[in-house]
Design a protein around this motif. Sequence first.
Motif, PDB file in Angstrom:
ATOM      1  N   LEU A  98      45.770   4.809  66.768  1.00 30.27           N
ATOM      2  CA  LEU A  98      46.204   3.634  66.012  1.00 30.27           C
ATOM      3  C   LEU A  98      45.505   3.552  64.656  1.00 30.27           C
ATOM      4  CD1 LEU A  98      47.857   1.029  65.944  1.00 30.27           C
ATOM      5  CD2 LEU A  98      45.990  -0.101  67.184  1.00 30.27           C
ATOM      6  N   ALA A  99      44.207   3.819  64.626  1.00 31.70           N
ATOM      7  CA  ALA A  99      43.455   3.764  63.368  1.00 31.70           C
ATOM      8  C   ALA A  99      43.945   4.826  62.390  1.00 31.70           C
ATOM      9  CB  ALA A  99      41.962   3.945  63.645  1.00 31.70           C
ATOM     10  N   GLY A 100      44.193   6.031  62.874  1.00 31.79           N
ATOM     11  CA  GLY A 100      44.685   7.093  62.010  1.00 31.79           C
ATOM     12  C   GLY A 100      46.054   6.786  61.431  1.00 31.79           C
ATOM     13  N   ALA A 101      46.905   6.182  62.241  1.00 27.46           N
ATOM     14  CA  ALA A 101      48.235   5.804  61.762  1.00 27.46           C
ATOM     15  C   ALA A 101      48.137   4.766  60.650  1.00 27.46           C
ATOM     16  CB  ALA A 101      49.072   5.272  62.920  1.00 27.46           C
ATOM     17  N   ALA A 102      47.197   3.846  60.786  1.00 23.76           N
ATOM     18  CA  ALA A 102      47.020   2.811  59.765  1.00 23.76           C
ATOM     19  C   ALA A 102      46.589   3.427  58.431  1.00 23.76           C
ATOM     20  CB  ALA A 102      45.987   1.784  60.233  1.00 23.76           C
ATOM     21  N   VAL A 103      45.674   4.403  58.473  1.00 21.10           N
ATOM     22  CA  VAL A 103      45.232   5.080  57.255  1.00 21.10           C
ATOM     23  C   VAL A 103      46.396   5.867  56.631  1.00 21.10           C
ATOM     24  CG1 VAL A 103      43.700   6.877  56.331  1.00 21.10           C
ATOM     25  CG2 VAL A 103      42.833   5.219  58.006  1.00 21.10           C
ATOM     26  N   ASN A 104      47.172   6.522  57.476  1.00 21.20           N
ATOM     27  CA  ASN A 104      48.332   7.289  57.015  1.00 21.20           C
ATOM     28  C   ASN A 104      49.338   6.376  56.284  1.00 21.20           C
ATOM     29  OD1 ASN A 104      50.121  10.005  58.687  1.00 21.20           O
ATOM     30  ND2 ASN A 104      50.314   9.231  56.612  1.00 21.20           N
ATOM     31  N   TYR A 105      49.599   5.229  56.864  1.00 21.14           N
ATOM     32  CA  TYR A 105      50.537   4.278  56.244  1.00 21.14           C
ATOM     33  C   TYR A 105      49.987   3.756  54.919  1.00 21.14           C
ATOM     34  CZ  TYR A 105      53.134  -0.017  55.386  1.00 21.14           C
ATOM     35  OH  TYR A 105      53.872  -1.004  54.787  1.00 21.14           O
ATOM     36  N   TYR A 106      48.705   3.454  54.887  1.00 22.81           N
ATOM     37  CA  TYR A 106      48.076   2.967  53.656  1.00 22.81           C
ATOM     38  C   TYR A 106      48.263   3.980  52.523  1.00 22.81           C
ATOM     39  CZ  TYR A 106      44.302   2.186  50.296  1.00 22.81           C
ATOM     40  OH  TYR A 106      43.583   2.030  49.144  1.00 22.81           O
ATOM     41  N   ALA A 107      48.062   5.261  52.833  1.00 22.36           N
ATOM     42  CA  ALA A 107      48.149   6.293  51.803  1.00 22.36           C
ATOM     43  C   ALA A 107      49.554   6.401  51.235  1.00 22.36           C
ATOM     44  CB  ALA A 107      47.708   7.637  52.380  1.00 22.36           C
ATOM     45  N   VAL A 108      50.553   6.477  52.106  1.00 27.12           N
ATOM     46  CA  VAL A 108      51.919   6.680  51.633  1.00 27.12           C
ATOM     47  C   VAL A 108      52.479   5.424  50.981  1.00 27.12           C
ATOM     48  CG1 VAL A 108      54.276   7.265  52.363  1.00 27.12           C
ATOM     49  CG2 VAL A 108      52.328   8.476  53.354  1.00 27.12           C
ATOM     50  N   HIS A 109      52.060   4.250  51.457  1.00 26.71           N
ATOM     51  CA  HIS A 109      52.633   2.996  50.960  1.00 26.71           C
ATOM     52  C   HIS A 109      51.945   2.484  49.699  1.00 26.71           C
ATOM     53  CE1 HIS A 109      54.918  -0.690  51.162  1.00 26.71           C
ATOM     54  NE2 HIS A 109      53.812  -1.419  51.170  1.00 26.71           N
ATOM     55  N   LEU A 110      50.631   2.687  49.595  1.00 22.81           N
ATOM     56  CA  LEU A 110      49.882   2.015  48.535  1.00 22.81           C
ATOM     57  C   LEU A 110      49.244   2.942  47.497  1.00 22.81           C
ATOM     58  CD1 LEU A 110      48.118  -0.801  50.608  1.00 22.81           C
ATOM     59  CD2 LEU A 110      50.141  -0.997  49.161  1.00 22.81           C
ATOM     60  N   ILE A 111      49.094   4.228  47.806  1.00 24.21           N
ATOM     61  CA  ILE A 111      48.452   5.136  46.854  1.00 24.21           C
ATOM     62  C   ILE A 111      49.522   5.832  46.013  1.00 24.21           C
ATOM     63  CG2 ILE A 111      47.004   7.189  46.588  1.00 24.21           C
ATOM     64  CD1 ILE A 111      45.517   6.404  49.064  1.00 24.21           C
ATOM     65  N   SER A 112      49.325   5.845  44.719  1.00 20.81           N
ATOM     66  CA  SER A 112      50.287   6.463  43.806  1.00 20.81           C
ATOM     67  C   SER A 112      50.283   7.984  43.953  1.00 20.81           C
ATOM     68  CB  SER A 112      49.946   6.097  42.359  1.00 20.81           C
ATOM     69  OG  SER A 112      50.699   6.880  41.455  1.00 20.81           O
ATOM     70  N   PRO A 113      51.454   8.613  43.893  1.00 15.69           N
ATOM     71  CA  PRO A 113      51.505  10.082  43.962  1.00 15.69           C
ATOM     72  C   PRO A 113      51.127  10.758  42.652  1.00 15.69           C
ATOM     73  CG  PRO A 113      53.723   9.193  43.754  1.00 15.69           C
ATOM     74  CD  PRO A 113      52.806   8.010  43.906  1.00 15.69           C
ATOM     75  N   GLU A 114      50.698   9.967  41.667  1.00  7.08           N
ATOM     76  CA  GLU A 114      50.373  10.535  40.351  1.00  7.08           C
ATOM     77  C   GLU A 114      48.944  11.066  40.270  1.00  7.08           C
ATOM     78  OE1 GLU A 114      52.729  10.863  38.154  1.00  7.08           O
ATOM     79  OE2 GLU A 114      54.160   9.794  39.434  1.00  7.08           O
ATOM     80  N   GLY A 115      48.024  10.545  41.108  1.00  5.50           N
ATOM     81  CA  GLY A 115      46.627  10.956  41.031  1.00  5.50           C
ATOM     82  C   GLY A 115      46.360  12.255  41.766  1.00  5.50           C
ATOM     83  N   TYR A 116      45.366  13.004  41.276  1.00  3.80           N
ATOM     84  CA  TYR A 116      45.045  14.306  41.881  1.00  3.80           C
ATOM     85  C   TYR A 116      43.558  14.404  42.187  1.00  3.80           C
ATOM     86  CZ  TYR A 116      49.673  16.264  41.002  1.00  3.80           C
ATOM     87  OH  TYR A 116      51.015  16.511  41.036  1.00  3.80           O
ATOM     88  N   THR A 117      43.237  15.282  43.159  1.00  7.18           N
ATOM     89  CA  THR A 117      41.853  15.554  43.541  1.00  7.18           C
ATOM     90  C   THR A 117      41.653  17.062  43.608  1.00  7.18           C
ATOM     91  OG1 THR A 117      41.705  13.526  44.853  1.00  7.18           O
ATOM     92  CG2 THR A 117      40.107  15.261  45.344  1.00  7.18           C
ATOM     93  N   ASP A 118      40.551  17.537  43.042  1.00  6.67           N
ATOM     94  CA  ASP A 118      40.208  18.956  43.147  1.00  6.67           C
ATOM     95  C   ASP A 118      39.540  19.207  44.490  1.00  6.67           C
ATOM     96  OD1 ASP A 118      41.158  19.623  40.602  1.00  6.67           O
ATOM     97  OD2 ASP A 118      39.270  19.031  39.649  1.00  6.67           O
ATOM     98  N   MET A 119      40.051  20.186  45.218  1.00  4.69           N
ATOM     99  CA  MET A 119      39.535  20.482  46.555  1.00  4.69           C
ATOM    100  C   MET A 119      38.408  21.509  46.478  1.00  4.69           C
ATOM    101  SD  MET A 119      41.272  18.507  48.471  1.00  4.69           S
ATOM    102  CE  MET A 119      40.838  19.158  50.084  1.00  4.69           C
ATOM    103  N   PRO A 120      37.248  21.205  47.064  1.00  4.64           N
ATOM    104  CA  PRO A 120      36.128  22.161  47.026  1.00  4.64           C
ATOM    105  C   PRO A 120      36.351  23.371  47.926  1.00  4.64           C
ATOM    106  CG  PRO A 120      35.561  20.255  48.367  1.00  4.64           C
ATOM    107  CD  PRO A 120      36.893  19.947  47.753  1.00  4.64           C
ATOM    108  N   VAL A 121      37.240  23.233  48.921  1.00  2.00           N
ATOM    109  CA  VAL A 121      37.514  24.323  49.864  1.00  2.00           C
ATOM    110  C   VAL A 121      39.025  24.549  49.898  1.00  2.00           C
ATOM    111  CG1 VAL A 121      37.372  25.086  52.268  1.00  2.00           C
ATOM    112  CG2 VAL A 121      35.499  23.750  51.277  1.00  2.00           C
TER     113      VAL A 121
END
Length: 463
Positions: A98-121
């Motif tokens: 349930l907690a993981g699903a909530a985080v997943n929904y938050y990301a797709v619903h509220l975080i803009s697809p315009e921002g990027y992150t450099d991955m160290p690995v």
Amino acid sequence: MSTPKSVNTPVRRWTVLFIVATVMMMGYVFWDIVSPLSTTLKASPEEGGMGWTAAEYGFYAGSYSIFNIFLLMLFWGGIILDKCGIRFTGLLATGMMLAGAAVNYYAVHLISPEGYTDMPVTLFGLIPANMKTQVLIAALGFGMFGVGCDITGITVSKIVTKWFTGHELASAMGIQVAMARMGTASAISLSPVIANAYGLSAPILVGATLLLLGFVFFIIYIFMDRRFDKSVPRPESDTTGNADNFTLRDFTHILRNPGFWLIAVLCVMFYSSLRPFLKFATDLLVNKYGIEEVTAGWITSILPYGTIVLTPLFGAIYDRLGRGSTLMLIGCVIVTLCHVLLALPIMEHPWFASLMMVLYGVSFSLVPAAMWPSVPKIVPLKELGTAYSIIYFVQNIGLMLVPMLVGNVIGEHTSTDGHVDFTAPMLVFAALGLAAVIIAVLLMYIDRKRGFGLHEANIVHNS
């Protein structure tokens, strides 16, 4: 394991099965809720999508298994199950889903697809070096969900074994798998409809809501399980996983068992050839057969819908007639042939794709219906939680790496206009299916040599 008839009556054990199978069904709904949306996710924001790349989607699909593998969460989950018992472990695992699903929904619903992150690995190039922050957070939530879902699966398998040993074990596991497939089929067929009507994040919210219902269902089961344990004498209760009787010697005993390892490797090869395929099947139908996305979702759902009837049927056959290793071999052969036929440039018609989905469904019924009830024949009950956790761990390696690999292969075979040539990705799946066939043959050999009883019926008629 025998239990008083007043406790383990047919009505009570089948009620228990319905409750815990519903919990897993909710988990499988969420697991595949995004699968039929891959084409839309890769569309630009102006076209109603998120602009994900094929590699980003492959990373998201594979992120289900990241924590299970790199943090050894399935090992810990199996040990917790065998040491702390079904009730504590199940409550912890369903809460994690349930907690993981909530985080997943938050990301797709509220975080803009315009921002990027450099991955160290980058894991040898499988993980995109520069990734959307939205994808990264969504993957974090999906990984948390994966920990909870797999530990819930281990727990449910032990629950079914606890209540149905000496009874209709394969039939019960078959029904549990069938209900899980119902969750997959519902997600694949209905997710595009919900997304078209309410937006891309709406299916994820629906899936999270169903997980909340599953959490409540497990709480109901806890009361039934407590009553079961109170009515059984302590020496028998010790074998249910609620006693502190699992030792390091038991763990090493599992690792020295060749039959166990063949089941584990068969599991990873078979599921890696089929479950990741479901993540890309809708995209395959859109690109190779020119089918509209919603219709493609419905055609893909033929695969899991077929298993709803067939898995309990094959489980009943195993219960009454045996031949478990033969059923597994036939299923592995079918899935390999289907992958090869879809890879070849022949019969590029929607009806042919639909026929392949039917055959996939037969395979997806045969192998699980025989494989999961075979584990208790190879591993003692007090070691079962840890045994299932190791199997799930090995399986998760494939479920993480294969979607990432296929996502990158798809990216390499995508033209400038966005069309994908699926020949190479399907050959990857076919190679995994062929490996599963080889392992199934070896399992038949070792069963005859060691006498695990995989060819014997499960129902004990004098119980």
